[in-house]
Design a protein around this motif. Structure first.
Motif, PDB file in Angstrom:
ATOM      1  N   ARG A  12      10.411  44.628 -28.008  1.00 49.74           N
ATOM      2  CA  ARG A  12       9.566  44.312 -29.720  1.00 49.74           C
ATOM      3  C   ARG A  12       8.048  45.635 -29.190  1.00 49.74           C
ATOM      4  O   ARG A  12       7.938  46.190 -30.577  1.00 49.74           O
TER       5      ARG A  12
ATOM      6  N   ALA B 246       9.667  48.845 -30.138  1.00 49.37           N
ATOM      7  CA  ALA B 246       9.699  49.205 -31.622  1.00 49.37           C
ATOM      8  C   ALA B 246       8.436  49.296 -32.593  1.00 49.37           C
ATOM      9  O   ALA B 246       8.647  49.482 -33.821  1.00 49.37           O
TER      10      ALA B 246
ATOM     11  N   LEU C  67       6.880  46.264 -33.298  1.00 46.51           N
ATOM     12  CA  LEU C  67       5.943  45.349 -33.784  1.00 46.51           C
ATOM     13  C   LEU C  67       5.227  44.373 -33.160  1.00 46.51           C
ATOM     14  O   LEU C  67       4.140  43.853 -34.129  1.00 46.51           O
TER      15      LEU C  67
ATOM     16  N   TYR D 146      16.432  49.146 -34.539  1.00 46.58           N
ATOM     17  CA  TYR D 146      16.547  48.219 -33.421  1.00 46.58           C
ATOM     18  C   TYR D 146      17.283  46.989 -34.338  1.00 46.58           C
ATOM     19  O   TYR D 146      17.624  46.056 -34.982  1.00 46.58           O
ATOM     20  N   VAL D 147      17.888  46.452 -33.594  1.00 47.00           N
ATOM     21  CA  VAL D 147      18.886  45.323 -33.340  1.00 47.00           C
ATOM     22  C   VAL D 147      18.739  43.852 -32.300  1.00 47.00           C
ATOM     23  O   VAL D 147      18.817  44.292 -30.970  1.00 47.00           O
ATOM     24  N   GLY D 148      18.389  42.811 -32.640  1.00 47.62           N
ATOM     25  CA  GLY D 148      17.480  42.157 -31.787  1.00 47.62           C
ATOM     26  C   GLY D 148      18.222  41.111 -31.733  1.00 47.62           C
ATOM     27  O   GLY D 148      19.602  40.717 -32.355  1.00 47.62           O
TER      28      GLY D 148
ATOM     29  N   GLN E 181      18.022  37.672 -32.326  1.00 46.76           N
ATOM     30  CA  GLN E 181      18.127  36.433 -34.104  1.00 46.76           C
ATOM     31  C   GLN E 181      18.864  37.779 -35.251  1.00 46.76           C
ATOM     32  O   GLN E 181      18.886  39.159 -34.925  1.00 46.76           O
TER      33      GLN E 181
ATOM     34  N   ALA F   4      19.533  38.439 -38.063  1.00 49.60           N
ATOM     35  CA  ALA F   4      18.526  39.199 -39.667  1.00 49.60           C
ATOM     36  C   ALA F   4      19.941  38.884 -40.889  1.00 49.60           C
ATOM     37  O   ALA F   4      20.505  39.532 -41.950  1.00 49.60           O
ATOM     38  N   LEU F   5      20.652  37.911 -40.028  1.00 48.24           N
ATOM     39  CA  LEU F   5      21.902  38.094 -41.045  1.00 48.24           C
ATOM     40  C   LEU F   5      21.238  36.506 -42.117  1.00 48.24           C
ATOM     41  O   LEU F   5      21.289  35.530 -41.706  1.00 48.24           O
ATOM     42  N   LYS F   6      21.772  36.659 -43.610  1.00 46.78           N
ATOM     43  CA  LYS F   6      21.636  35.032 -44.378  1.00 46.78           C
ATOM     44  C   LYS F   6      23.167  34.475 -44.690  1.00 46.78           C
ATOM     45  O   LYS F   6      24.180  35.439 -44.564  1.00 46.78           O
TER      46      LYS F   6
ATOM     47  N   GLU G  99      23.235  32.591 -46.407  1.00 42.51           N
ATOM     48  CA  GLU G  99      24.120  32.353 -47.813  1.00 42.51           C
ATOM     49  C   GLU G  99      25.221  33.295 -48.459  1.00 42.51           C
ATOM     50  O   GLU G  99      25.900  33.380 -49.142  1.00 42.51           O
ATOM     51  N   LEU G 100      24.322  34.556 -47.383  1.00 40.96           N
ATOM     52  CA  LEU G 100      24.926  35.706 -48.441  1.00 40.96           C
ATOM     53  C   LEU G 100      26.121  36.645 -47.739  1.00 40.96           C
ATOM     54  O   LEU G 100      26.453  36.304 -46.184  1.00 40.96           O
TER      55      LEU G 100
ATOM     56  N   ARG H 277      25.862  47.712 -38.247  1.00 41.00           N
ATOM     57  CA  ARG H 277      25.106  48.600 -38.670  1.00 41.00           C
ATOM     58  C   ARG H 277      24.866  49.600 -38.440  1.00 41.00           C
ATOM     59  O   ARG H 277      24.174  51.065 -38.055  1.00 41.00           O
TER      60      ARG H 277
ATOM     61  N   ARG I 110      21.644  31.037 -54.954  1.00 36.35           N
ATOM     62  CA  ARG I 110      22.363  29.997 -54.324  1.00 36.35           C
ATOM     63  C   ARG I 110      21.731  28.869 -53.477  1.00 36.35           C
ATOM     64  O   ARG I 110      22.193  27.954 -52.702  1.00 36.35           O
TER      65      ARG I 110
ATOM     66  N   ASP J 224      15.434  34.023 -39.001  1.00 32.68           N
ATOM     67  CA  ASP J 224      16.676  34.695 -39.295  1.00 32.68           C
ATOM     68  C   ASP J 224      16.375  35.705 -38.791  1.00 32.68           C
ATOM     69  O   ASP J 224      17.211  37.151 -38.663  1.00 32.68           O
TER      70      ASP J 224
END
Lengths: 201, 247, 226
Positions: free
Chosen positions: A45, A48, A50, A78-80, A82, A84-86, A88-89, A143, C22, C82
């Motif tokens: 971090r 990166a 942060l 940077y792929v952490g 968590q 970072a995906l929603k 609902e999508l 990604r 949603r 998230d």
């Protein structure tokens, strides 16, 4: 080239590491190892941009990463921990937005292609909620195919991946190194890649 | 880099500020005691009884300086906050945190004495006067600051978040004050103003100023004591604290 | 050059609107909350039409404040949980612009419905037609201020213990100018005085918050992400 000098990291009152030095030239990779809580993620971090380190500097091609933040972040992927995906999508929407928020154009066809390479064929339109942990990791790792960058920082990229997906990831990293890119990653496993160095915290 | 700048940054580090603060506290504490005694003597004994308000008006010798200090302390907190965000000095956040309870105390004191004064003067404990209302809101701002700082565990984050809140607050304070006055004139509420006591005599002004100085000295002394505690708490593991403990 | 910057900003708005679509229940719940709070007041005070007309602007405005607060807790929290916020902070695009996009989306989802439904509630309070329009105008100028200032508070309390209650404590005092000028505009009009002064002051507060709030929220988010 990434160069780190005299880096000190403190969490609360505890000093996690101090006086850290290392350099990562182009086309090289570095594994960061250490026990749980040794400060691996904290280090990533800081690199990166942060977290600000208590002491020390991080230079990207000779420029302090804080000084030219947007240039640094253009070169960095940077792929952490968590996702970072929603939830609902669906994967396609998730990737479209995450690339778009970083200012990269991408066609739905390119995204579908990348998801296919990672074995997510037929799941492009399923909300992420219905995907398993391993499948979510794969969405994230797609990604790597879609977003151009010179340095990858990957926090535990092999976690939750099956044999096939691990191989795909390893191939991706190799291809990235061949193109002159560099990679920093943390992992508890040994990494099936030649060359590279290891830093133990 | 000039010589004076080096000195300044030397004292911005907790290790060197801690002993300095320790040496300064007795001076400010005794100044607060002496000035407070003089101020109270002027206010309670020396100043003449007011023709209209009788003896009750004497509470303004506490009320007015407390109101001044509550606003002034918030400005100082904003000053330290700006300094902390700009130069990332650790001392700034500690000073801001150390000042907040004293500022809140003065805001509360101002409200309380205002109510005590309001009862005999206006016949009500609370009047929706512009100044009183603004003071109440300032008190809320102090409480918000203290609540935010104590809710965040990591001291570095608490300092930065607190500094941002103090700056947002200080931009808002004049707007809030103006809007409350605007509101007050629209509704034509109580137009009695507390500080415009009839024909303020020189002795009254002197009494209030001396009391204000006393409160000022008290604020500095208390803030320095509190900042020393904060420093010890936060830097328990560092070398200089261990050295101090063994001395 | 301009469109390059606008694209991520618009995408940030679109993304949050899609996510809100949603979760339709959340929008409806906040709006329903607004309606109920405002409707409780006559029940607590009594059905005197003159009194109700007098308190209507204040009642509706306080309802709007509370309804905004309700949605603010979810402005950054899910993205923080998230890791999306982390990705935004690491974007080569301006983080402030992305945050501004999120604030705009928040207003579209929580502020705009309040503005649109306000005249219906105004009718319940027996407000004359002219005041209904003015009420909508004051809310149209004022609810963006609530979202903007609220975003700073939401960013400051992100991931903090007791965030919701703390958020109210921090933000409600800062809402006072918007409340005074917004409700005051309608009240002044009802009293036969001009509302222009109030509205221009409300506009000025909006400009100041447009200028400072996205920037302050971004700083606060960077602190929260450390």
């Amino acid at each position: 080239m990434l160069s780190v000098t005299q880096l000190t990291c403190q969490r609360g009152e505890r000093v996690l590491f101090q006086d850290l030095h290392f350099e990562l030239p182009d086309a090289h990779w570095l594994q960061i190892a250490g026990a749980n809580g040794a400060g691996k993620t904290s280090l990533l971090r800081i690199l990166a941009g942060l977290t600000e380190p208590v002491q020390g500097t991080v230079l990207w091609n000779g420029v302090d990463i804080g000084a030219e933040r947007s240039l640094w972040h253009r070169d960095l992927l940077y792929v952490g921990h968590q996702g970072a995906l929603k939830e609902e999508l669906n994967p396609q929407e998730n990737l479209l937005f995450s690339l778009g928020l970083e200012g990269f154009e991408s066609s739905p066809a390119a995204i579908r292609n990348a998801l296919q390479q990672l074995g997510l064929h037929g799941r492009e339109h399923l909300p992420v909620r219905y995907l398993s942990a391993g499948q979510r990791r794969r969405v994230l790792l797609s990604r790597l195919l879609l977003r151009p960058a010179r340095l990858w920082i990957l926090d535990e990229p092999y976690t939750a991946l099956d044999v096939h997906a691990s191989q795909v990831l390893t191939h991706q990293i190799e291809a990235h190194l061949q193109q002159g890119g560099s990679v920093i990653l943390t992992s508890h496993q040994s990494i099936p890649l030649s060359g590279g160095s290891c830093l133990t915290l | 880099m000039s010589h004076s700048l080096v000195n300044w940054f030397k004292y911005a580090s907790p290790a060197s500020f801690y002993p300095l603060a320790g040496r300064l506290i007795p001076y400010f504490a005794s100044a607060a005691a002496v000035l407070g005694a003089i101020g109270l003597w002027i206010g309670l004994l020396f100043a003449p009884t007011d023709a209209q308000q009788g003896e009750g008006y004497r509470i303004i010798f506490v009320h007015v300086p407390a109101s001044w200090m509550s606003m002034f302390v918030y400005c100082i907190m904003a000053f330290w906050s700006a300094l902390g965000l700009a130069f990332k000095t650790r001392l700034s956040g500690m000073m801001t945190a150390a000042l907040a309870p004293t500022g809140a105390l003065f805001a509360f004191l101002s409200l309380w004495t205002g109510a005590l004064w309001g009862k005999p003067m206006w016949g009500a404990w609370w009047v929706w006067d512009a100044r009183l209302t603004s003071q109440l809101i300032l008190f809320f701002l102090y409480l918000g600051f203290i609540a935010l700082q104590s809710a965040i565990d990591d001291p570095r984050r608490a300092d930065k978040a607190g500094a941002l809140l103090a700056l947002v607050g200080v931009i808002n304070v004049p707007i809030i004050y103006f809007s409350v006055q605007w509101w007050n004139t629209l509704h034509q509420g109580a137009s009695v103003s507390m500080t415009k006591a009839p024909s303020m005599a020189h002795t009254m002004l002197a009494g209030m100023l001396v009391m204000a100085l006393a409160f000022w000295a008290y604020t500095i002394a208390i803030a320095l004591m509190r900042v020393r505690c904060i420093m010890l708490e936060r830097e328990l593991s560092s070398e200089w604290v261990k050295r101090n403990a063994t001395e | 050059m301009k469109s390059q910057h606008a694209a991520p900003f618009i995408l940030a708005i679109r993304r949050d609107l899609l996510l809100a679509a949603r979760h339709k229940t959340e929008i409806v719940t906040a709006l329903f909350f607004f309606v109920i709070v405002v409707n409780l007041l006559p029940l607590g005070i009594g059905p005197d039409a003159d009194l109700l007309r007098k308190i209507a602007p204040g009642a509706l405005w306080i309802g709007a404040l509370l309804a905004t607060l309700l949605g603010l807790q979810r402005l950054f929290a899910p993205d923080h949980a998230d890791g999306t916020l982390e990705q935004m902070a690491l974007s080569p695009q301006s983080f402030t612009l992305l945050v501004a996009g999120k604030i705009v989306a928040h207003w579209l989802v929580s502020g705009l419905p309040v503005v649109l439904i306000a005249p219906v509630l105004g009718l319940q309070f027996d407000l004359p037609g002219r005041s209904l329009g003015l009420l909508m105008l004051s809310l149209l100028l004022g609810t963006p201020i609530l979202s903007l200032i609220g975003a700073v508070g939401a960013a400051l309390t992100l991931g903090v213990r007791g965030g919701g209650a703390l958020l109210s404590l921090l933000i409600l005092p800062l809402y006072i100018p918007a409340l005074i000028f917004g409700a005051g505009a309608v009240e002044a009009d009802l009293a036969g005085l001009g509302a222009e002064g109030h509205l221009s002051l409300l506009g000025a507060v909006l400009v100041v918050s447009l200028f400072f709030a996205p920037w302050a929220s971004t700083l606060a988010l960077r602190v929260a992400l450390e």
